[in-house]
Design a protein around this motif. Structure first.
Motif, PDB file in Angstrom:
ATOM      1  N   THR A  33       1.272  -6.049   3.143  1.00 51.37           N
ATOM      2  CA  THR A  33       2.558  -6.033   3.856  1.00 51.37           C
ATOM      3  C   THR A  33       2.449  -5.144   5.104  1.00 51.37           C
ATOM      4  OG1 THR A  33       3.393  -4.159   2.563  1.00 51.37           O
ATOM      5  CG2 THR A  33       3.902  -6.370   1.739  1.00 51.37           C
ATOM      6  N   PRO A  34       3.175  -5.495   6.171  1.00 53.64           N
ATOM      7  CA  PRO A  34       3.155  -4.651   7.364  1.00 53.64           C
ATOM      8  C   PRO A  34       3.637  -3.226   7.080  1.00 53.64           C
ATOM      9  CG  PRO A  34       4.130  -6.786   7.862  1.00 53.64           C
ATOM     10  CD  PRO A  34       3.942  -6.731   6.372  1.00 53.64           C
ATOM     11  N   THR A  35       4.550  -3.081   6.122  1.00 57.30           N
ATOM     12  CA  THR A  35       5.069  -1.748   5.798  1.00 57.30           C
ATOM     13  C   THR A  35       4.257  -1.129   4.658  1.00 57.30           C
ATOM     14  OG1 THR A  35       7.285  -2.494   6.384  1.00 57.30           O
ATOM     15  CG2 THR A  35       7.131  -0.453   5.096  1.00 57.30           C
ATOM     16  N   ALA A  36       3.678   0.029   4.923  1.00 56.04           N
ATOM     17  CA  ALA A  36       3.011   0.816   3.885  1.00 56.04           C
ATOM     18  C   ALA A  36       3.791   2.128   3.745  1.00 56.04           C
ATOM     19  CB  ALA A  36       1.564   1.088   4.276  1.00 56.04           C
ATOM     20  N   ILE A  37       3.676   2.761   2.589  1.00 53.77           N
ATOM     21  CA  ILE A  37       4.529   3.925   2.328  1.00 53.77           C
ATOM     22  C   ILE A  37       3.690   5.144   1.961  1.00 53.77           C
ATOM     23  CG2 ILE A  37       6.494   4.792   0.986  1.00 53.77           C
ATOM     24  CD1 ILE A  37       6.202   1.372   0.272  1.00 53.77           C
ATOM     25  N   TYR A  38       3.898   6.212   2.721  1.00 53.55           N
ATOM     26  CA  TYR A  38       3.279   7.510   2.397  1.00 53.55           C
ATOM     27  C   TYR A  38       4.390   8.483   2.018  1.00 53.55           C
ATOM     28  CZ  TYR A  38       0.922  11.989   2.930  1.00 53.55           C
ATOM     29  OH  TYR A  38       0.409  13.251   2.698  1.00 53.55           O
ATOM     30  N   ALA A  39       4.184   9.197   0.926  1.00 49.61           N
ATOM     31  CA  ALA A  39       5.189  10.176   0.493  1.00 49.61           C
ATOM     32  C   ALA A  39       4.499  11.485   0.116  1.00 49.61           C
ATOM     33  CB  ALA A  39       5.961   9.628  -0.708  1.00 49.61           C
ATOM     34  N   VAL A  89      14.932   8.109   2.868  1.00 52.71           N
ATOM     35  CA  VAL A  89      13.992   7.562   3.872  1.00 52.71           C
ATOM     36  C   VAL A  89      12.872   6.786   3.181  1.00 52.71           C
ATOM     37  CG1 VAL A  89      12.265   8.208   5.614  1.00 52.71           C
ATOM     38  CG2 VAL A  89      14.485   9.341   5.587  1.00 52.71           C
ATOM     39  N   ILE A  90      12.327   7.374   2.114  1.00 55.34           N
ATOM     40  CA  ILE A  90      11.252   6.679   1.390  1.00 55.34           C
ATOM     41  C   ILE A  90      11.803   5.425   0.712  1.00 55.34           C
ATOM     42  CG2 ILE A  90       9.577   6.888  -0.502  1.00 55.34           C
ATOM     43  CD1 ILE A  90       8.796   8.457   2.010  1.00 55.34           C
ATOM     44  N   GLN A  91      12.995   5.551   0.135  1.00 58.76           N
ATOM     45  CA  GLN A  91      13.594   4.372  -0.518  1.00 58.76           C
ATOM     46  C   GLN A  91      13.765   3.230   0.467  1.00 58.76           C
ATOM     47  OE1 GLN A  91      17.163   5.167  -2.799  1.00 58.76           O
ATOM     48  NE2 GLN A  91      16.287   7.051  -3.579  1.00 58.76           N
ATOM     49  N   SER A  92      14.128   3.579   1.700  1.00 50.60           N
ATOM     50  CA  SER A  92      14.327   2.521   2.690  1.00 50.60           C
ATOM     51  C   SER A  92      12.994   1.887   3.096  1.00 50.60           C
ATOM     52  CB  SER A  92      15.112   3.123   3.856  1.00 50.60           C
ATOM     53  OG  SER A  92      14.651   2.677   5.053  1.00 50.60           O
ATOM     54  N   LEU A 152       0.832  -1.205   0.000  1.00 49.24           N
ATOM     55  CA  LEU A 152       0.000   0.000   0.000  1.00 49.24           C
ATOM     56  C   LEU A 152       0.868   1.257   0.000  1.00 49.24           C
ATOM     57  CD1 LEU A 152      -2.681  -0.979   2.659  1.00 49.24           C
ATOM     58  CD2 LEU A 152      -2.895  -1.061   0.167  1.00 49.24           C
ATOM     59  N   THR A 153       0.496   2.214  -0.848  1.00 52.77           N
ATOM     60  CA  THR A 153       1.197   3.504  -0.885  1.00 52.77           C
ATOM     61  C   THR A 153       0.174   4.631  -1.012  1.00 52.77           C
ATOM     62  OG1 THR A 153       1.398   3.771  -3.285  1.00 52.77           O
ATOM     63  CG2 THR A 153       3.049   2.389  -2.230  1.00 52.77           C
ATOM     64  N   ALA A 154       0.583   5.815  -0.632  1.00 48.79           N
ATOM     65  CA  ALA A 154      -0.239   7.009  -0.884  1.00 48.79           C
ATOM     66  C   ALA A 154       0.698   8.199  -1.001  1.00 48.79           C
ATOM     67  CB  ALA A 154      -1.238   7.235   0.254  1.00 48.79           C
ATOM     68  N   THR A 155       0.234   9.206  -1.742  1.00 48.25           N
ATOM     69  CA  THR A 155       0.946  10.485  -1.788  1.00 48.25           C
ATOM     70  C   THR A 155       0.014  11.564  -1.254  1.00 48.25           C
ATOM     71  OG1 THR A 155       0.208  11.176  -3.972  1.00 48.25           O
ATOM     72  CG2 THR A 155       2.188   9.778  -3.880  1.00 48.25           C
TER      73      THR A 155
END
Ligand SMILES: Cc1cc2nc3c(=O)[nH]c(=O)nc-3n(C[C@H](O)[C@H](O)[C@H](O)COP(=O)(O)O)c2cc1C
Length: 186
Positions: free
Chosen positions: A139-145, A158-161, A110-113
């Protein structure tokens, strides 16, 4: 049924879209990590029949094919721009057309901007419950940017990691699913 594809799907309703670009780059990385091909779509790809559709059968042929590709994906990378603290309305409409069992057990990142950091929990409080409804393997890790996390379209370290962490988790899920399918086929 699986089409051996990593499929990205982004809820952006206009282009160019930073969300679509980000979703596609995560989907490409997951494809490279799992040795699969990838394809990415957005709400725009579903065309004019989406908004008036009340069921899958109301969609035009191209949109139906796109939905089938999403449902049959080996794994999904999902993203949406944050609109009013949530995903876009048409993004939700796409998932409202699916059968509740369509994404059961599907590995998903999951991702969001968003415009700033204030709504960074949109991935946890809006997107994650939607895919919990579908009983997906998120996945337990989701990414917001936010916009500040990108320079010339490239995500910050940080986002890449965070992306790497989510990719490792998704690759594990994809591997576990392929082992269990192989056992089931014996
Ligand atoms: C109608 C609308 C509502 C928005 N609401 C929010 C919001 O609640 N929180 C936020 O952080 N950004 C908000 N934004 C900013 C977008 O989330 C942000 O610009 C996003 O990264 C755009 O993605 P895109 O380039 O894929 O369209 C909003 C933008 C629009 C057009």
């Amino acid at each position: 049924m699986s089409n051996n594809l990593i499929v990205g799907f982004s809820g952006n309703i206009s282009r160019p879209s930073s969300t679509r670009r980000f979703v596609e780059s995560v989907a490409q990385s997951l494809a490279a990590q799992t040795g699969l091909e990838q394809v990415t779509f957005d709400v725009e790809d579903l065309g004019a029949s989406l908004a008036s559709a009340r069921s899958i059968s109301d969609l035009d042929t191209a949109a139906r094919t796109t939905i089938r590709t999403i449902v049959e994906a080996t794994a999904l990378v999902i993203g949406s721009p944050t609109y009013k603290g949530s995903y876009t309305g048409l993004f939700k409409h796409v998932f409202d057309l699916l059968d509740p069992a369509d994404l059961r057990g599907k590995p998903i990142i999951l991702t969001a901007t968003g415009g700033g950091d204030r709504h960074s929990l949109v991935v946890e409080h809006q997107l994650r419950p939607l895919f919990a409804f579908f009983e997906a393997f998120v996945t337990p890790t989701a990414i917001y940017a936010s916009g500040r996390d990108f320079t010339d379209g490239s995500p910050s370290p940080v986002i890449q990691s965070r992306v790497k962490q989510a990719l490792d988790e998704a690759a594990l899920l994809v591997g576990a699913k392929s082992i269990s399918s192989a056992i089931a086929a014996e």
